[in-house]
Design a protein around this motif. Structure first.
Motif, PDB file in Angstrom:
ATOM      1  N   VAL A  65     -43.013  27.713  56.410  1.00  0.00           N
ATOM      2  CA  VAL A  65     -44.097  28.665  56.661  1.00  0.00           C
ATOM      3  C   VAL A  65     -44.497  28.559  58.129  1.00  0.00           C
ATOM      4  CG1 VAL A  65     -44.954  28.500  54.284  1.00  0.00           C
ATOM      5  CG2 VAL A  65     -45.888  26.977  56.038  1.00  0.00           C
ATOM      6  N   PRO A  66     -45.158  29.580  58.647  1.00  0.00           N
ATOM      7  CA  PRO A  66     -45.645  29.478  60.027  1.00  0.00           C
ATOM      8  C   PRO A  66     -46.676  28.358  60.162  1.00  0.00           C
ATOM      9  CG  PRO A  66     -45.661  31.764  59.257  1.00  0.00           C
ATOM     10  CD  PRO A  66     -45.421  30.913  58.057  1.00  0.00           C
ATOM     11  N   GLY A  67     -46.756  27.784  61.341  1.00  0.00           N
ATOM     12  CA  GLY A  67     -47.751  26.750  61.591  1.00  0.00           C
ATOM     13  C   GLY A  67     -47.153  25.553  62.290  1.00  0.00           C
ATOM     14  N   GLU A  68     -48.009  24.582  62.549  1.00  0.00           N
ATOM     15  CA  GLU A  68     -47.589  23.379  63.243  1.00  0.00           C
ATOM     16  C   GLU A  68     -46.529  22.635  62.439  1.00  0.00           C
ATOM     17  OE1 GLU A  68     -49.544  19.193  64.938  1.00  0.00           O
ATOM     18  OE2 GLU A  68     -50.810  20.754  64.024  1.00  0.00           O
ATOM     19  N   ALA A  69     -45.489  22.194  63.122  1.00  0.00           N
ATOM     20  CA  ALA A  69     -44.380  21.530  62.447  1.00  0.00           C
ATOM     21  C   ALA A  69     -44.831  20.223  61.800  1.00  0.00           C
ATOM     22  CB  ALA A  69     -43.250  21.268  63.433  1.00  0.00           C
ATOM     23  N   ASN A  70     -44.404  20.020  60.553  1.00  0.00           N
ATOM     24  CA  ASN A  70     -44.637  18.748  59.870  1.00  0.00           C
ATOM     25  C   ASN A  70     -43.327  18.131  59.381  1.00  0.00           C
ATOM     26  OD1 ASN A  70     -43.949  20.403  57.740  1.00  0.00           O
ATOM     27  ND2 ASN A  70     -45.781  19.999  56.522  1.00  0.00           N
ATOM     28  N   ALA A  71     -42.206  18.793  59.748  1.00  0.00           N
ATOM     29  CA  ALA A  71     -40.889  18.328  59.328  1.00  0.00           C
ATOM     30  C   ALA A  71     -39.938  18.378  60.521  1.00  0.00           C
ATOM     31  CB  ALA A  71     -40.357  19.186  58.189  1.00  0.00           C
ATOM     32  N   VAL A  72     -39.328  17.236  60.839  1.00  0.00           N
ATOM     33  CA  VAL A  72     -38.441  17.134  62.003  1.00  0.00           C
ATOM     34  C   VAL A  72     -37.149  16.450  61.573  1.00  0.00           C
ATOM     35  CG1 VAL A  72     -38.145  16.246  64.349  1.00  0.00           C
ATOM     36  CG2 VAL A  72     -40.428  16.960  63.552  1.00  0.00           C
ATOM     37  N   SER A  73     -36.007  17.108  61.836  1.00  0.00           N
ATOM     38  CA  SER A  73     -34.702  16.562  61.452  1.00  0.00           C
ATOM     39  C   SER A  73     -33.717  16.713  62.609  1.00  0.00           C
ATOM     40  CB  SER A  73     -34.129  17.299  60.229  1.00  0.00           C
ATOM     41  OG  SER A  73     -35.032  17.315  59.147  1.00  0.00           O
ATOM     42  N   ARG A  74     -32.972  15.673  62.868  1.00  0.00           N
ATOM     43  CA  ARG A  74     -31.879  15.710  63.832  1.00  0.00           C
ATOM     44  C   ARG A  74     -30.591  15.991  63.068  1.00  0.00           C
ATOM     45  NH1 ARG A  74     -30.717  16.274  69.293  1.00  0.00           N
ATOM     46  NH2 ARG A  74     -28.903  14.992  69.900  1.00  0.00           N
ATOM     47  N   VAL A  75     -29.839  17.008  63.494  1.00  0.00           N
ATOM     48  CA  VAL A  75     -28.612  17.408  62.802  1.00  0.00           C
ATOM     49  C   VAL A  75     -27.447  17.281  63.775  1.00  0.00           C
ATOM     50  CG1 VAL A  75     -27.419  19.240  61.551  1.00  0.00           C
ATOM     51  CG2 VAL A  75     -29.909  19.006  61.340  1.00  0.00           C
ATOM     52  N   GLU A  76     -26.422  16.518  63.375  1.00  0.00           N
ATOM     53  CA  GLU A  76     -25.245  16.313  64.212  1.00  0.00           C
ATOM     54  C   GLU A  76     -23.980  16.599  63.407  1.00  0.00           C
ATOM     55  OE1 GLU A  76     -25.524  12.561  66.675  1.00  0.00           O
ATOM     56  OE2 GLU A  76     -27.152  12.202  65.235  1.00  0.00           O
ATOM     57  N   LEU A  77     -22.986  17.175  64.062  1.00  0.00           N
ATOM     58  CA  LEU A  77     -21.690  17.389  63.448  1.00  0.00           C
ATOM     59  C   LEU A  77     -20.828  16.149  63.655  1.00  0.00           C
ATOM     60  CD1 LEU A  77     -19.589  19.319  62.127  1.00  0.00           C
ATOM     61  CD2 LEU A  77     -18.965  20.016  64.456  1.00  0.00           C
ATOM     62  N   VAL A  78     -20.318  15.571  62.580  1.00  0.00           N
ATOM     63  CA  VAL A  78     -19.470  14.393  62.674  1.00  0.00           C
ATOM     64  C   VAL A  78     -18.004  14.804  62.786  1.00  0.00           C
ATOM     65  CG1 VAL A  78     -18.751  12.262  61.522  1.00  0.00           C
ATOM     66  CG2 VAL A  78     -21.129  13.006  61.384  1.00  0.00           C
ATOM     67  N   GLU A  79     -17.560  15.669  61.884  1.00  0.00           N
ATOM     68  CA  GLU A  79     -16.193  16.170  61.912  1.00  0.00           C
ATOM     69  C   GLU A  79     -16.110  17.392  61.012  1.00  0.00           C
ATOM     70  OE1 GLU A  79     -13.352  13.508  60.034  1.00  0.00           O
ATOM     71  OE2 GLU A  79     -14.990  12.451  59.012  1.00  0.00           O
ATOM     72  N   HIS A  80     -15.025  18.166  61.163  1.00  0.00           N
ATOM     73  CA  HIS A  80     -14.867  19.343  60.315  1.00  0.00           C
ATOM     74  C   HIS A  80     -13.402  19.575  60.003  1.00  0.00           C
ATOM     75  CE1 HIS A  80     -13.243  22.290  63.263  1.00  0.00           C
ATOM     76  NE2 HIS A  80     -13.878  21.539  64.138  1.00  0.00           N
ATOM     77  N   ARG A  81     -13.178  20.369  58.964  1.00  0.00           N
ATOM     78  CA  ARG A  81     -11.839  20.740  58.543  1.00  0.00           C
ATOM     79  C   ARG A  81     -11.788  22.260  58.429  1.00  0.00           C
ATOM     80  NH1 ARG A  81     -11.783  16.459  53.521  1.00  0.00           N
ATOM     81  NH2 ARG A  81     -11.458  14.554  54.726  1.00  0.00           N
ATOM     82  N   ASP A  82     -10.797  22.873  59.061  1.00  0.00           N
ATOM     83  CA  ASP A  82     -10.702  24.329  59.026  1.00  0.00           C
ATOM     84  C   ASP A  82     -10.430  24.841  57.623  1.00  0.00           C
ATOM     85  OD1 ASP A  82     -11.167  24.512  61.716  1.00  0.00           O
ATOM     86  OD2 ASP A  82      -9.047  24.424  62.250  1.00  0.00           O
ATOM     87  N   ARG A  83      -9.589  24.127  56.875  1.00  0.00           N
ATOM     88  CA  ARG A  83      -9.294  24.520  55.507  1.00  0.00           C
ATOM     89  C   ARG A  83      -9.536  23.318  54.599  1.00  0.00           C
ATOM     90  NH1 ARG A  83      -5.207  27.319  58.197  1.00  0.00           N
ATOM     91  NH2 ARG A  83      -3.750  25.574  57.972  1.00  0.00           N
ATOM     92  N   PRO A  84     -10.549  23.398  53.742  1.00  0.00           N
ATOM     93  CA  PRO A  84     -10.884  22.245  52.908  1.00  0.00           C
ATOM     94  C   PRO A  84      -9.927  22.003  51.764  1.00  0.00           C
ATOM     95  CG  PRO A  84     -12.265  24.099  52.327  1.00  0.00           C
ATOM     96  CD  PRO A  84     -11.456  24.530  53.533  1.00  0.00           C
ATOM     97  N   GLY A  85      -9.002  22.941  51.513  1.00  0.00           N
ATOM     98  CA  GLY A  85      -8.101  22.758  50.393  1.00  0.00           C
ATOM     99  C   GLY A  85      -8.662  23.304  49.103  1.00  0.00           C
ATOM    100  N   GLY A  86      -9.715  24.091  49.186  1.00  0.00           N
ATOM    101  CA  GLY A  86     -10.305  24.688  47.997  1.00  0.00           C
ATOM    102  C   GLY A  86     -10.829  26.069  48.307  1.00  0.00           C
ATOM    103  N   GLN A  87     -11.215  26.771  47.271  1.00  0.00           N
ATOM    104  CA  GLN A  87     -11.727  28.126  47.430  1.00  0.00           C
ATOM    105  C   GLN A  87     -13.245  28.091  47.593  1.00  0.00           C
ATOM    106  OE1 GLN A  87      -9.561  30.706  47.610  1.00  0.00           O
ATOM    107  NE2 GLN A  87      -7.978  29.127  47.440  1.00  0.00           N
TER     108      GLN A  87
END
Length: 333
Positions: A210-232
């Motif tokens: 909701v709008p307003g002063e932030a009460n939730a703070v999270s750091r998000v980092e990418l560790v690794e990725h796969r172009d095709r996960p092997g599933g649909q």
């Protein structure tokens, strides 16, 4: 200064690792008997349930003796009873203890296991299991993980020390790191710190920004990725993310990942609420893991760093995690 009411010790032992319910009668009221008050107060238990408990002698006072159905209402009186335990399907995953000393227990909780008794999850919870398995009836949780989230949970051995460890979490002096598996978005610039205001209303399954002063703070980092996960179903591929919450709002990481456009795999609430899974369905667990806990012990001064040994199943084998049929628990969740 208002004097704090002394709470008498429970006259009833634990049952299956679960404490009895303690009820304190209000300071004022028009009820003639203890029974009349509890029938009104516990109306959600169903017709005749409280009456039956009185007649069976299951509601006791501080002296451990059954409270008579016609016992007069006494303001401030304490009574205890054991709730009827719900039928619970055992969670077929191990609850590992990664550290134990005279002050704390650190457990590596599996998906689907609640941390503490609540609602329909009572004896089949991490706290009740540990109390039984470790023979530590005074064990308490210093914090909680969502039932659907796996990973590290800190428990305290001595009741008089619980507050010191809870204060660590309240004052944000515990360094927490989570791991998540979610879709990969090449256009999402990471790392980044997400700040927003999150509210969770009683009776509503999901939290929301909701709008307003932030009460939730999270750091998000990418560790690794796969172009095709092997599933649909994940056309852009899969990614493994490192999530570091600086605050502890309900569902914070799940809300923030959804807001970034990469909702965590297996989430039944975000971005859309899905139909509840039937009891005993342990397929496709939420791919969120409390990977590490770091803190300075407030009692001993020791520096602690604990890591979960679990592997998120969708990263280890996406096809197996996404399979429609469930063929039993595996090491990876």
């Amino acid at each position: 200064m208002r004097r704090k009411t002394r709470i008498p010790p429970s006259p009833l032992p634990q049952r299956h690792g679960v404490d009895p319910v303690r009820v304190r009668l209000p300071a004022t009221g028009t009820w003639g008997t203890v029974r009349e008050h509890l029938v009104e107060r516990l109306s959600g238990a169903g017709a005749g349930v409280v009456e039956g408990m009185f007649h069976a002698g299951r509601i006791v006072g501080a002296d451990g003796r059954p409270v008579a159905p016609d016992a007069p209402f006494e303001p401030g009186m304490f009574v205890w009873f054991h709730r009827d335990l719900p039928d619970e399907v055992p969670v077929p995953f191990p609850l590992e203890v990664v550290h134990r000393d005279e002050h704390i227990v650190v457990a590596d909780k599996p998906h689907f296991l609640a941390t503490t008794p609540r609602g329909g999850h009572v004896a089949e919870t991490a706290l009740a299991r540990l109390r039984r398995e470790l023979d530590l009836p005074a064990l308490s949780a210093a914090h909680r993980l969502d039932r659907l989230t796996a990973g590290l949970v800190l428990f305290t051995v001595r009741p008089e020390e619980r507050g010191a460890y809870q204060t660590l979490f309240r004052d944000r002096r515990v360094r927490k790191e989570y791991e998540a598996v979610a879709p990969f978005d090449a256009g999402l610039a990471l790392p980044r710190t997400v700040r927003s205001r999150i509210v969770k209303e009683r009776g509503v399954l999901t939290a929301r920004e909701v709008p307003g002063e932030a009460n939730a703070v999270s750091r998000v980092e990418l560790v690794e990725h796969r172009d095709r996960p092997g599933g649909q179903g994940v056309p852009g591929g899969l990614a493994r993310y490192r999530l570091s919450p600086a605050t502890g709002q309900t569902h914070q990481l799940r809300v923030h990942m959804t807001a970034l456009g990469v909702p965590i795999l297996g989430d039944p609430l975000y971005p859309e609420v899905t139909a509840p899974a039937p009891a005993g369905d342990f397929r496709r667990p939420l791919q969120l893991l409390a990977r590490s806990l770091e803190f300075t012990d407030p009692v001993t001064g020791e520096e602690h760093r604990f890591r979960s040994g679990r592997t998120l199943a969708a990263w280890a084998s996406y096809d197996r995690w996404a399979a429609e049929s469930y063929d039993g628990p595996s090491d990876g969740q």
